[in-house]
Design a protein around this motif. Structure first.
Motif, PDB file in Angstrom:
ATOM      1  N   SER A  15       1.060  -1.055  -0.033  1.00 10.85           N
ATOM      2  CA  SER A  15      -0.049   0.093  -0.040  1.00 10.85           C
ATOM      3  C   SER A  15       0.753   1.414  -0.040  1.00 10.85           C
ATOM      4  N   ARG A  16       2.186   1.048   0.174  1.00 10.40           N
ATOM      5  CA  ARG A  16       3.145   2.310   0.332  1.00 10.40           C
ATOM      6  C   ARG A  16       4.131   1.655  -0.681  1.00 10.40           C
ATOM      7  N   HIS A  17       5.166   2.461  -1.274  1.00  9.76           N
ATOM      8  CA  HIS A  17       6.346   2.253  -1.818  1.00  9.76           C
ATOM      9  C   HIS A  17       7.494   1.656  -0.705  1.00  9.76           C
ATOM     10  N   CYS A 117      11.514   1.756 -10.496  1.00  5.56           N
ATOM     11  CA  CYS A 117      12.371   1.946  -9.189  1.00  5.56           C
ATOM     12  C   CYS A 117      12.908   3.313  -9.342  1.00  5.56           C
ATOM     13  N   TYR A 118      13.059   4.031  -8.193  1.00  6.00           N
ATOM     14  CA  TYR A 118      13.651   5.271  -8.445  1.00  6.00           C
ATOM     15  C   TYR A 118      14.734   5.298  -7.282  1.00  6.00           C
ATOM     16  N   THR A 141       4.676   1.465  -5.758  1.00  2.00           N
ATOM     17  CA  THR A 141       3.336   0.426  -5.664  1.00  2.00           C
ATOM     18  C   THR A 141       2.876   0.505  -7.225  1.00  2.00           C
ATOM     19  N   PRO A 142       1.978  -0.374  -7.731  1.00  2.00           N
ATOM     20  CA  PRO A 142       1.731  -1.669  -6.987  1.00  2.00           C
ATOM     21  C   PRO A 142       2.609  -2.672  -6.966  1.00  2.00           C
ATOM     22  N   VAL A 181       7.193   4.101   7.270  1.00  2.00           N
ATOM     23  CA  VAL A 181       7.135   5.393   6.483  1.00  2.00           C
ATOM     24  C   VAL A 181       6.781   4.521   4.898  1.00  2.00           C
ATOM     25  N   TYR A 182       7.656   3.796   4.824  1.00  2.86           N
ATOM     26  CA  TYR A 182       7.749   2.877   3.483  1.00  2.86           C
ATOM     27  C   TYR A 182       7.344   1.410   3.785  1.00  2.86           C
ATOM     28  N   GLY A 183       6.863   0.505   2.683  1.00  2.92           N
ATOM     29  CA  GLY A 183       6.919  -0.778   2.961  1.00  2.92           C
ATOM     30  C   GLY A 183       5.717  -1.320   3.572  1.00  2.92           C
TER      31      GLY A 183
END
Length: 191
Positions: A15-17, A117-118, A141-142, A181-183
């Motif tokens: 639901s998050r990068h 990816c960034y 995401t996704p 925060v992520y993941g």
């Protein structure tokens, strides 16, 4: 399948990068950004199952038992999960639309056109306000992870508790680096 084992097919949907910072093996080696990803054969981006096991059973870092259980109980539950729970796959490929996400390489703009990816450049503040610049690859995401969870029969930790810990940890803790925060993820399949 042995009668004293429960096998569950699990799907985690991001639901998050998610960010990565694969450890080089010592504290002196600084890996290039693309080598901070976990890659399996064919440059497929993956997550070692040990990362999910850490989320479910670590005692020294943020984990589901440590976060959600009583301080007098969480170490016993974490140890039971390490003892009686196995993820069948060692490396779990990240999927998008049911297909493995392949890393092609970062362009001059810091973006991989193939996987999306960034490169994230941020500064963490250490104790006493000392800046610590961090450069990490990020998978947007996704994404989803599919794996098989094997639970051996025991009297210390139930399937319901394991499932509940995983469900609760998705939005609260997450996976990867800079968790919380992520993941972040949702458990979308448990069957």
């Amino acid at each position: 399948m042995k009668t004293n084992e429960i096998l569950r097919k699990v799907v985690l949907t991001g639901s998050r990068h998610i960010t990565f910072d694969r450890y080089a093996g010592d504290n002196r080696t600084e890996l290039p950004t693309d080598q901070r990803l976990y890659l399996m054969a064919g440059n497929v981006i993956c997550l070692p199952s040990l990362n999910i096991m850490s989320l479910l059973s670590a005692e020294n870092t943020p984990s589901a038992p440590k976060r959600f259980l009583d301080a007098r109980q969480y170490k016993k539950v974490a140890a039971a999960i390490r003892s009686f729970v196995t993820i069948t796959e060692f490396e779990i490929p990240f999927l998008r639309d049911g297909k493995p996400i392949v890393f092609g390489g970062f362009g001059e703009d810091g973006v991989d056109k193939l996987s999306g990816c960034y490169i994230s450049r941020s500064v963490a503040r250490l104790e006493k306000g000392i800046p610590h610049p961090k450069v990490r690859p990020v998978l947007p995401t996704p994404w989803e992870l599919r794996f098989t969870l094997e639970i051996s029969a025991n009297e210390e930790v139930s399937e319901d508790m394991i499932q509940n810990l995983l469900v609760r940890s998705g939005p609260a803790i997450g996976l990867g680096t800079f968790r919380g925060v992520y993941g972040k993820f949702r458990v979308t399949t448990w069957e």
